[in-house]
Enzyme design. Structure first.
Site, mmCIF file in Angstrom:
data_model
loop_
_atom_site.group_PDB
_atom_site.id
_atom_site.type_symbol
_atom_site.label_atom_id
_atom_site.label_comp_id
_atom_site.label_asym_id
_atom_site.label_seq_id
_atom_site.Cartn_x
_atom_site.Cartn_y
_atom_site.Cartn_z
ATOM 1 N N GLU A 1 0.841 -1.199 0.000
ATOM 2 C CA GLU A 1 0.000 0.000 0.000
ATOM 3 C C GLU A 1 0.878 1.252 0.000
ATOM 4 O O GLU A 1 2.036 1.218 0.446
ATOM 5 C CB GLU A 1 -0.886 -0.026 1.263
ATOM 6 C CG GLU A 1 -1.822 1.166 1.377
ATOM 7 C CD GLU A 1 -2.858 0.998 2.495
ATOM 8 O OE1 GLU A 1 -2.749 0.049 3.294
ATOM 9 O OE2 GLU A 1 -3.785 1.829 2.548
ATOM 10 N N ASN B 1 -12.228 -1.201 -0.769
ATOM 11 C CA ASN B 1 -11.540 -1.813 0.375
ATOM 12 C C ASN B 1 -12.197 -1.345 1.674
ATOM 13 O O ASN B 1 -12.429 -0.145 1.851
ATOM 14 C CB ASN B 1 -10.067 -1.368 0.372
ATOM 15 C CG ASN B 1 -9.348 -1.747 1.664
ATOM 16 O OD1 ASN B 1 -8.980 -2.911 1.841
ATOM 17 N ND2 ASN B 1 -9.164 -0.794 2.560
ATOM 18 N N GLU B 2 -12.470 -2.269 2.546
ATOM 19 C CA GLU B 2 -13.035 -1.950 3.869
ATOM 20 C C GLU B 2 -14.095 -0.847 3.739
ATOM 21 O O GLU B 2 -14.039 0.183 4.410
ATOM 22 C CB GLU B 2 -11.931 -1.572 4.867
ATOM 23 C CG GLU B 2 -10.992 -2.739 5.121
ATOM 24 C CD GLU B 2 -10.091 -2.602 6.359
ATOM 25 O OE1 GLU B 2 -10.064 -1.532 6.984
ATOM 26 O OE2 GLU B 2 -9.431 -3.593 6.695
ATOM 27 N N TYR C 1 -6.675 -9.115 11.395
ATOM 28 C CA TYR C 1 -5.318 -8.868 11.891
ATOM 29 C C TYR C 1 -5.121 -9.533 13.250
ATOM 30 O O TYR C 1 -6.057 -9.606 14.063
ATOM 31 C CB TYR C 1 -5.071 -7.361 12.021
ATOM 32 C CG TYR C 1 -4.784 -6.711 10.684
ATOM 33 C CD1 TYR C 1 -3.504 -6.756 10.142
ATOM 34 C CD2 TYR C 1 -5.785 -6.083 9.952
ATOM 35 C CE1 TYR C 1 -3.225 -6.180 8.911
ATOM 36 C CE2 TYR C 1 -5.520 -5.503 8.719
ATOM 37 C CZ TYR C 1 -4.228 -5.554 8.203
ATOM 38 O OH TYR C 1 -3.952 -4.997 6.990
ATOM 39 N N GLU D 1 -6.100 -9.182 3.578
ATOM 40 C CA GLU D 1 -5.230 -8.510 4.568
ATOM 41 C C GLU D 1 -5.191 -9.373 5.820
ATOM 42 O O GLU D 1 -6.242 -9.676 6.404
ATOM 43 C CB GLU D 1 -5.746 -7.111 4.912
ATOM 44 C CG GLU D 1 -5.565 -6.124 3.778
ATOM 45 C CD GLU D 1 -5.924 -4.694 4.164
ATOM 46 O OE1 GLU D 1 -5.815 -4.333 5.354
ATOM 47 O OE2 GLU D 1 -6.322 -3.935 3.253
ATOM 48 N N GLN E 1 2.288 -6.091 5.414
ATOM 49 C CA GLN E 1 2.457 -5.711 4.036
ATOM 50 C C GLN E 1 3.889 -6.060 3.613
ATOM 51 O O GLN E 1 4.730 -6.310 4.461
ATOM 52 C CB GLN E 1 2.196 -4.230 3.860
ATOM 53 C CG GLN E 1 0.761 -3.839 4.222
ATOM 54 C CD GLN E 1 0.397 -2.413 3.773
ATOM 55 O OE1 GLN E 1 1.162 -1.748 3.105
ATOM 56 N NE2 GLN E 1 -0.777 -1.967 4.163
#
Ligand code: AHR
Length: 524
Positions: free
Chosen positions: A55, A202-203, A270, A328, A377
């Site tokens: 990103e 995204n999200e 996460y 992610e 990432q």
């Protein structure tokens, strides 16, 4: 790797007893049993499960990947040679870009044409820094070509228009004469690129527009309509999915969008440690066994979340046309002291390696539904595989796990049953072991194993049904300390070495896994 020939059973048994009495605490670890069904392999482990994510955040793109053509750091058309070479070594199959939260405020036309003429913008999510747009569509697709991986482009739904997204697809993939294809040619690229994977936002429940699932489902249906399959390019469209255990989001998307319009549904999860009293989560390197255990317990939640979402998907899509895309995942700690809080720069220890290994084993075990995953990432952000400081580069313990596990890419998943002892800490319990097995196209069988217990070694007996082997070899990633990591001063403190504490038996193998270790075995 050293090859070990078949060992007599009496020696295997004797060796096992010796190791059991040699656990560091002097206590014997309970026996553990793995049964692999070599004749029952049906599913392929998609190589895209071993994917990555880069990103415009902190020093991931700028400094980590892009240094510019005039940099003294060796580069090819502005892209770091050392980073590309390292990513090739782990066979990165797919790279997701440009975000993340950044994707829903990115306007791709700002990132094409002569670099000095590109407009700037504020990267509002990540430190409020000025983005100069020097790394744009051409640079990203050049990066993917240099690595030899598939691009996965995440479009802007939160603040972008349908026209923008539709133009982006035309610009990249159309080979005829059209306004966008001509603009691409004017910017130096005659041939179109093939871009299969397209994320539609995204999200969007959060940083991508704070939407409700019903509203996003409608927008998804609209935006995806204009992601056209030009010139032989067949888009695989990925809808924004839930965060963690938001099953309602999955339910609504599956109900409102047909599987024909949605090849993938993403999910983000996460691995975080609960906040301490001081509202800190702890850094990547400063932790005790309580936090070691807590992080592994947190990461194992992935093994509940995937079946949770998959069971909803099964109701609407029993033929499993829509893949679950974990685009992610990874650890999220407090940033390294003294670094910009908006840059999410964290070190990476043996604990991160365990997290990576456990998750990859989990993804393999759900490969009937999980078709892609992208660790967050690639460089200098969150659970990176690479850290850079100016011209220096360090490969993290997580990098080494991806290197060891690359043997599973596109291999046949072999189902297995693992009977593992528990690893307890202060009344909390998790399985001490994690395992996964596959057979590759050349007939080699690979088994990846983790011992999460930082104190006790684990004797493991493995029976492999319906297969016989003449040799076995292995490699191991471990260290003396839980927080062992690689630094710019000591870049090889944690790296894989040959592993020989494994013996073939008539029906499988026996091994002793040292505490806090990741092992890959190859059976021939
Ligand atoms: O990976 C960092 C951020 O985490 C991404 O931008 C966002 O999608 C997620 O919340």
């Amino acid at each position: 790797m050293r090859s070990i020939q078949t060992t007599p059973l009496w020696l295997v048994v004797l060796t096992s007893f010796w190791w059991m009495s040699c656990t560091p605490s002097g206590r014997s670890a309970d026996a553990n049993k793995l049964v692999i069904y070599a004749d029952q392999g049906e599913e392929t482990i998609s190589r895209f499960i071993y994917g990555h994510f880069a990103e415009h955040l902190g020093r991931c793109i700028y400094g980590g990947i892009w240094v510019g053509e005039d940099s003294p750091i060796p580069n090819t058309r502005g892209i770091r040679n050392d980073v590309v070479e390292a990513l090739k070594q782990i066979k990165v199959p797919v790279l997701r870009w440009p975000g993340g939260c950044f994707a829903d405020e990115y306007h791709w036309k700002d990132g094409i044409g002569p670099r000095e003429e590109r407009p700037t913008m504020i990267n509002t999510h990540w430190g409020g820094v000025t983005e100069n747009n020097h790394f744009g569509t051409h640079e990203f697709l050049d990066l993917c070509e240099q690595i030899g991986c598939e691009p996965c482009i995440c479009g802007n739904v939160g603040s972008g228009t349908v026209e923008e997204l539709s133009d982006w697809v035309e610009y990249i993939t159309f080979d005829g004469k059209s306004p966008m294809a001509d603009l691409r040619r004017k910017n130096g690229r005659d041939e179109p690129w093939q871009v299969k994977f397209w994320g539609i936002g995204n999200e969007n429940w959060g940083c991508g527009g704070s939407m409700l699932p019903e509203y996003y489902a409608d927008l998804y249906r609209r935006y995806q309509t204009y992601v056209r399959g030009f010139s032989g390019n067949r888009p695989y469209k990925i809808a924004c999915g839930p965060s963690g255990g938001n099953y309602e989001w999955t339910e609504v998307l599956m109900k409102k969008v047909s599987t024909r319009a949605m090849q993938g549904l993403s999910m983000h999860y996460y691995t975080r440690f609960r906040f301490g009293e001081d509202r800190s989560r702890g850094t990547a390197t400063e932790f005790d066994e309580y936090q070691w255990h807590g992080i592994l317990q947190s990461t194992l939640r992935m093994d509940d979340l995937i079946p949770g979402h998959a069971s909803i998907m099964d109701e609407y899509d029993p033929e499993k046309r829509t893949g679950l895309i974990i685009d992610e995942w990874g650890t999220w700690f407090d940033v390294e002291p003294g670094t910009n809080p908006g840059f999410l720069y964290q070190q990476n220890t043996l604990r991160d390696a365990m997290v990576a290994a456990v998750n990859l084993n989990i993804f393999n075990s759900h490969c009937d539904r999980v078709k892609m995953a992208n660790i967050a990432q690639t460089v200098n952000v969150l659970q990176s595989v690479i850290l850079t400081k100016d011209e220096q580069m360090v490969l993290t313990p997580t990098y080494h796990v991806f290197e060891m596990y690359k043997v599973h890419q596109d291999a046949i998943y072999l189902p297995s049953d693992l009977d593992s002892r528990e690893y307890d800490y202060e009344g909390e319990s998790i399985p001490a072991l994690s395992a996964s097995a596959s057979r590759d196209s050349s007939g080699l069988t690979h088994v990846t194993l983790c011992n999460l217990d930082p104190n006790e070694s684990a004797v493991l007996e493995c029976e492999i049904k319906d297969a016989r082997f003449s040799s076995i070899r292995g490699r191991i990633l471990t260290a003396v300390k839980m927080n062992a990591h690689n630094t710019f001063e000591d870049a090889d403190a944690v790296r894989p070495i040959d592993f020989s504490d494994v013996q073939l038996s008539g029906t499988g193998f026996t091994t002793t896994l040292p505490p806090k270790s990741v092992v890959v075995l190859e059976l021939e």
